[in-house]
Design a protein around this motif. Structure first.
Motif, PDB file in Angstrom:
ATOM      1  N   GLU A  76      -7.282  -4.430 -12.886  1.00  0.00           N
ATOM      2  CA  GLU A  76      -7.761  -3.295 -12.113  1.00  0.00           C
ATOM      3  C   GLU A  76      -9.035  -3.688 -11.377  1.00  0.00           C
ATOM      4  N   ALA A  91      -0.667  -9.284 -11.357  1.00  0.00           N
ATOM      5  CA  ALA A  91      -0.794  -8.264 -10.321  1.00  0.00           C
ATOM      6  C   ALA A  91      -2.205  -7.704 -10.354  1.00  0.00           C
ATOM      7  N   THR A  92      -2.683  -7.279  -9.200  1.00  0.00           N
ATOM      8  CA  THR A  92      -3.948  -6.555  -9.125  1.00  0.00           C
ATOM      9  C   THR A  92      -3.682  -5.186  -8.528  1.00  0.00           C
ATOM     10  N   HIS A  93      -4.446  -4.206  -8.962  1.00  0.00           N
ATOM     11  CA  HIS A  93      -4.279  -2.832  -8.490  1.00  0.00           C
ATOM     12  C   HIS A  93      -5.632  -2.280  -8.081  1.00  0.00           C
ATOM     13  N   ASP A 108      -2.954   3.772  -3.389  1.00  0.00           N
ATOM     14  CA  ASP A 108      -2.708   2.650  -4.296  1.00  0.00           C
ATOM     15  C   ASP A 108      -2.382   1.379  -3.527  1.00  0.00           C
ATOM     16  N   ARG A 126       0.857  -1.187   0.000  1.00  0.00           N
ATOM     17  CA  ARG A 126       0.000   0.000   0.000  1.00  0.00           C
ATOM     18  C   ARG A 126       0.890   1.231   0.000  1.00  0.00           C
ATOM     19  N   PHE A 155       5.725   0.175  -6.499  1.00  0.00           N
ATOM     20  CA  PHE A 155       5.656  -1.061  -7.284  1.00  0.00           C
ATOM     21  C   PHE A 155       5.702  -0.721  -8.763  1.00  0.00           C
ATOM     22  N   TRP A 197      -1.317  -2.640  -4.307  1.00  0.00           N
ATOM     23  CA  TRP A 197      -0.895  -3.611  -5.304  1.00  0.00           C
ATOM     24  C   TRP A 197      -0.735  -4.975  -4.647  1.00  0.00           C
ATOM     25  N   VAL A 246      -1.889  -7.178 -15.452  1.00  0.00           N
ATOM     26  CA  VAL A 246      -2.430  -6.339 -14.385  1.00  0.00           C
ATOM     27  C   VAL A 246      -3.946  -6.299 -14.467  1.00  0.00           C
ATOM     28  N   PRO A 301       5.434  -2.678 -12.198  1.00  0.00           N
ATOM     29  CA  PRO A 301       5.107  -3.986 -12.776  1.00  0.00           C
ATOM     30  C   PRO A 301       6.227  -4.512 -13.660  1.00  0.00           C
ATOM     31  N   TRP A 355       1.003  -8.641  -5.943  1.00  0.00           N
ATOM     32  CA  TRP A 355       1.797  -9.194  -7.032  1.00  0.00           C
ATOM     33  C   TRP A 355       2.208 -10.623  -6.730  1.00  0.00           C
TER      34      TRP A 355
END
Length: 364
Positions: free
Chosen positions: A257, A134-136, A123, A119, A247, A125, A255, A249, A127
């Motif tokens: 979202e 990865a998720t954001h 934001d 965090r 982070f 993330w 990725v 990527p 990973w």
């Protein structure tokens, strides 16, 4: 009310992803070996509680090792995997960084890859190097944290949950001083007064100078070794560099979202909103709290019907010992710190209590 609710220092605000992706580490089981007791000025339990309430922490980084030995029966697959249940056995290692209320990072590394949750302001993330995904998420303005979680990931968070249980049902005392991660520490001891609880004691080692929990241990009745423990093996109170929370990527990463301020509906371990689970309720309070869930025919909570894993779960539960009484009949799962009863009429009743307490709830 938790004595720590007004203390952001111990609230590691990370999304549920940090917990459901915990994987086994290579730490030795002797990590928490006892050291000579340091000589510290005496402090009462009340003074230690005040220390916890008033401590302030600007930065922290370190290595946390968790070990669980809950005495579960050898039901292959019942507690395996990357989900929260995977934390119920074995040893796990993670690195943590904390820099104020809106910057945290947790890194979990094994021989096959790394999983990070970061965090940085709004934001968040998550990973996974093994799958290169990865998720954001972008948190709403003024959000207090990155999301809820099912299990604690630091001794401080575990301590927060245990201290929330302090009430007339809990005896609070001071244990022996200790050395944890090279730091002198006091020990706060919580003991349930309810004989139905399977917990004998909870012991929290608190840094003598910084007043931060460094070690958290849970002892089951009749055992002199912790059934669950988590502790810093290395800790620094210097504020981590800002780059730890950035982070970038890697090349080729996929990725995803996510919707701001919420988790995907199918996220593992996701907590349903209030009123979303009428098939689950609690009975009792504090150490003797029991959860009662109405199951579907496959042996899973009713709102999970259609999940392909439920058939396997039902087969595993079918191997548990058969029990019966004036409350009815079913199958019983027991460990050092909890019991679970699957009744033949479709209820799952569980808690950190004796089987006798589960039978009382089943009867009532």
């Amino acid at each position: 009310m938790s004595v720590l609710k007004s203390r952001p220092v111990l609230r590691w605000l990370v999304p549920v992803t940090a917990v459901v992706t915990v994987i086994g580490g290579g730490a030795a089981l002797g990590t928490f070996a006892a050291q000579a007791e340091p000589s510290l000025p005496p402090r009462t339990a009340a003074q230690l509680l005040v220390d916890l309430q008033t401590s302030r922490l600007e930065g922290l980084s370190g290595t946390v090792v968790q070990r669980a030995d809950l005495g579960l029966p050898p039901l292959a697959g019942l507690v395996a995997g990357d989900g929260p249940a995977g934390l119920l056995t074995g040893t796990h290692t993670l690195r943590v960084w904390h820099s104020g209320p809106d910057r945290q990072r947790i890194a979990l590394v094994d021989t096959l890859g790394e999983r990070d949750v970061i965090r940085n302001g709004r934001d968040v993330w998550a990973w996974n190097s093994r799958s290169n995904t990865a998720t954001h998420r972008t948190l709403p303005e003024g959000a207090a944290g990155a999301g809820s979680q099912e299990l604690p990931v630091t001794p401080g968070e575990a301590a927060d949950r245990a201290l929330a249980a302090i009430s007339p049902s809990t005896e609070v005392s001071v244990g022996r001083s200790a050395t944890v991660a090279g730091r002198d520490a006091y020990e706060l001891v919580l003991a349930p007064r309810d004989a139905a609880s399977l917990v004998h004691q909870v012991r929290i080692a608190i840094d003598a100078r910084e007043h931060v929990p460094l070690r958290f241990e849970v002892f089951a009745d009749g055992s002199d070794k912790p059934a669950f423990e988590m502790a810093f093996t290395q800790v620094s109170y210097a504020r981590p560099d800002a780059e730890q929370f950035t982070f970038n990527p890697p090349p080729g990463v996929k990725v995803t979202e996510e919707t701001a301020g919420r988790q995907p509906a199918d996220a593992p371990g996701k907590r349903p909103a209030h009123g979303e689970r009428p098939d689950v309720r609690t009975v009792g309070e504090s150490w003797a709290t029991v959860v009662v869930a109405r199951l579907d025919g496959a042996g899973a909570p009713a709102d999970r019907a259609g999940d392909g894993s439920t058939g396997d779960a039902a087969a595993l539960l079918g191997r548990l010992p058969k029990v019966s009484g004036d409350w009815g009949s079913g199958r019983l799962l027991t460990g050092k710190l909890f019991s679970a009863l699957l009744t033949d009429d479709g209820r799952l009743i569980a808690g950190a209590v004796t089987p006798e307490r589960l039978y009382e709830v089943a009867r009532g």
